[in-house]
Design a protein around this motif. Structure first.
Motif, mmCIF file in Angstrom:
data_model
loop_
_atom_site.group_PDB
_atom_site.id
_atom_site.type_symbol
_atom_site.label_atom_id
_atom_site.label_comp_id
_atom_site.label_asym_id
_atom_site.label_seq_id
_atom_site.Cartn_x
_atom_site.Cartn_y
_atom_site.Cartn_z
ATOM 1 N N VAL B 19 1.020 -1.201 -0.094
ATOM 2 C CA VAL B 19 -0.336 0.022 0.075
ATOM 3 C C VAL B 19 0.814 1.186 -0.031
ATOM 4 N N PHE B 20 1.857 1.094 0.865
ATOM 5 C CA PHE B 20 2.780 2.382 0.885
ATOM 6 C C PHE B 20 3.443 2.694 -0.486
ATOM 7 N N CYS B 21 3.994 1.664 -0.924
ATOM 8 C CA CYS B 21 4.765 1.604 -2.357
ATOM 9 C C CYS B 21 3.813 2.284 -3.479
ATOM 10 N N ARG B 22 2.540 1.684 -3.489
ATOM 11 C CA ARG B 22 1.770 2.191 -4.313
ATOM 12 C C ARG B 22 1.318 3.785 -4.254
ATOM 13 N N TYR B 23 1.143 4.094 -3.226
ATOM 14 C CA TYR B 23 0.874 5.734 -2.739
ATOM 15 C C TYR B 23 2.052 6.336 -3.058
ATOM 16 N N TYR B 24 3.188 5.954 -2.568
ATOM 17 C CA TYR B 24 4.241 6.449 -2.693
ATOM 18 C C TYR B 24 4.460 7.108 -4.215
ATOM 19 N N LEU B 25 4.553 5.910 -5.017
ATOM 20 C CA LEU B 25 5.071 5.954 -6.368
ATOM 21 C C LEU B 25 3.959 7.016 -7.047
ATOM 22 N N GLY B 26 2.463 6.401 -6.820
ATOM 23 C CA GLY B 26 1.517 7.262 -7.424
ATOM 24 C C GLY B 26 1.494 8.877 -7.097
ATOM 25 N N GLY B 27 1.785 9.251 -5.825
ATOM 26 C CA GLY B 27 1.818 10.574 -5.366
ATOM 27 C C GLY B 27 3.112 11.229 -6.157
ATOM 28 N N PHE B 28 4.181 10.514 -5.761
ATOM 29 C CA PHE B 28 5.369 11.219 -6.565
ATOM 30 C C PHE B 28 5.265 11.587 -8.190
ATOM 31 N N VAL B 79 -2.850 6.024 -7.053
ATOM 32 C CA VAL B 79 -3.214 6.599 -6.074
ATOM 33 C C VAL B 79 -4.663 6.160 -5.558
ATOM 34 N N PHE B 80 -5.325 6.114 -6.855
ATOM 35 C CA PHE B 80 -6.976 5.839 -6.643
ATOM 36 C C PHE B 80 -7.143 4.385 -6.505
ATOM 37 N N ASN B 81 -6.086 3.456 -6.890
ATOM 38 C CA ASN B 81 -6.300 2.073 -7.084
ATOM 39 C C ASN B 81 -7.159 1.537 -8.183
ATOM 40 N N ARG B 82 -6.806 2.171 -9.286
ATOM 41 C CA ARG B 82 -7.783 1.774 -10.577
ATOM 42 C C ARG B 82 -6.740 1.325 -11.634
ATOM 43 N N PHE B 83 -6.989 0.345 -12.309
ATOM 44 C CA PHE B 83 -6.134 -0.293 -13.285
ATOM 45 C C PHE B 83 -4.694 -0.154 -13.047
ATOM 46 N N VAL B 84 -4.426 -0.632 -11.679
ATOM 47 C CA VAL B 84 -2.893 -0.615 -11.093
ATOM 48 C C VAL B 84 -2.149 -1.527 -11.961
ATOM 49 N N PRO B 85 -2.290 -2.592 -12.760
ATOM 50 C CA PRO B 85 -1.258 -3.333 -13.473
ATOM 51 C C PRO B 85 -1.136 -2.585 -14.755
ATOM 52 N N LEU B 86 -2.174 -1.809 -15.303
ATOM 53 C CA LEU B 86 -1.901 -1.280 -16.548
ATOM 54 C C LEU B 86 -1.140 0.096 -16.313
ATOM 55 N N ALA B 87 -1.368 0.751 -15.164
ATOM 56 C CA ALA B 87 -0.539 1.806 -14.684
ATOM 57 C C ALA B 87 0.829 1.506 -14.581
ATOM 58 N N LEU B 88 1.205 0.339 -13.865
ATOM 59 C CA LEU B 88 2.706 -0.037 -13.713
ATOM 60 C C LEU B 88 3.297 -0.328 -15.100
ATOM 61 N N VAL B 89 2.554 -0.880 -15.931
ATOM 62 C CA VAL B 89 3.247 -1.145 -17.361
ATOM 63 C C VAL B 89 3.428 0.103 -18.169
ATOM 64 N N LEU B 90 2.439 1.194 -17.822
ATOM 65 C CA LEU B 90 2.580 2.373 -18.795
ATOM 66 C C LEU B 90 3.663 3.185 -18.143
ATOM 67 N N LEU B 91 3.842 3.025 -16.883
ATOM 68 C CA LEU B 91 4.837 3.736 -16.075
ATOM 69 C C LEU B 91 6.450 3.142 -16.161
ATOM 70 N N MET B 92 6.386 2.021 -16.549
ATOM 71 C CA MET B 92 7.582 1.377 -16.523
ATOM 72 C C MET B 92 8.850 1.890 -17.500
ATOM 73 N N PRO B 93 8.604 2.459 -18.599
ATOM 74 C CA PRO B 93 9.561 3.079 -19.555
ATOM 75 C C PRO B 93 9.915 4.433 -18.912
ATOM 76 N N VAL B 94 9.000 5.107 -18.196
ATOM 77 C CA VAL B 94 9.328 6.391 -17.476
ATOM 78 C C VAL B 94 10.571 6.165 -16.364
ATOM 79 N N THR B 95 9.916 5.348 -15.645
ATOM 80 C CA THR B 95 10.928 4.694 -14.578
ATOM 81 C C THR B 95 12.271 4.388 -14.966
ATOM 82 N N MET B 96 12.374 3.680 -15.996
ATOM 83 C CA MET B 96 13.535 3.164 -16.391
ATOM 84 C C MET B 96 14.533 4.251 -17.003
#
Lengths: 67, 157
Positions: B19-28, B79-96
């Motif tokens: 939960v912390f990781c999800r909110y931290y990464l989302g908020g950031f 942050v809103f806990n919606r489409f989390v797996p899709l969001a993680l995939v979308l965000l991966m190129p940015v994080t990388m």
């Protein structure tokens, strides 16, 4: 020079690897993280009475079937 | 403490850690993305000249704006806990990209640590939501085109 300093002086020492020395974005992330845990705790506490044991019914589905 | 209590304690740490990781990464990411368009804090600059040239070129090409839009959308999803797996995939190129442009090039240890922490949290979240990614590991696959059954998308929502 890498250091482990931490001071609440409104600035971020970018040479410090102390996790408490945070940039604006890190601070926002940390606040969101802590608030998220609090929200999860409160929501879990409020919905505890409404949660009933799940009743599992075995039924075939074609969701992942290769047709 | 017996084994049962030990397992229970680890399950609680696991749950709230995710939960912390999800909110931290989302908020950031949400705030970082919004800050690009609204600018409530000064836009961070890369400390070394090569990195700065890269960022300026990405801004010229509008790639930076595109990345920031992804950060806003994916950050809000986390942050809103919606489409989390899709969001993680979308965000991966940015994080990388942020990781690869900062860790070897930035002379600031704090930035190196920060982007590494974001990548580690991202990997933890990918691991935590692994059940949505197991179908990607199929060795032999057969196509099931979406246009044959477009309602399948609606059913998945």
């Amino acid at each position: 020079m890498i250091n482990f300093d931490f001071a609440i002086d409104g600035k971020t020492d970018l040479m410090s690897v102390n996790p408490l020395e945070m940039t604006n974005f890190e601070m926002t992330g940390a606040i969101f993280g802590v608030l998220g845990i609090i929200i999860t705790l409160v929501v879990g506490r409020l919905s505890r009475d409404r949660q009933k044991p799940h009743e599992f019914v075995a039924r075939e589905t074609d969701v992942d079937a290769i047709l | 403490m017996n084994e049962d209590e030990d397992a229970k304690m680890w399950r609680v740490i696991e749950k709230y850690g995710v939960v912390f990781c999800r909110y931290y990464l989302g908020g950031f990411n949400l705030v970082s993305g919004l800050n690009y368009f609204i600018l409530f804090w000064p836009q961070p600059r890369m400390a070394d000249s090569v990195g700065d040239t890269f960022v300026l070129a990405a801004m010229e090409l509008n790639l930076f704006a595109f990345a920031k839009v992804i950060e806003i959308i994916a950050g809000a999803c986390l942050v809103f806990n919606r489409f989390v797996p899709l969001a993680l995939v979308l965000l991966m190129p940015v994080t990388m990209n942020i990781f690869l442009t900062n860790v070897p090039w930035s002379p600031l240890p704090h930035i190196q640590l920060s982007v590494t922490r974001n990548l580690v949290m991202h990997l933890i979240l990918l691991g935590a939501y692994a059940n949505y990614f197991y179908p990607l590991l199929r060795f032999r696959t057969a196509p099931q085109p979406v246009w044959r059954n477009p309602l399948r998308v609606k059913r998945s929502l």
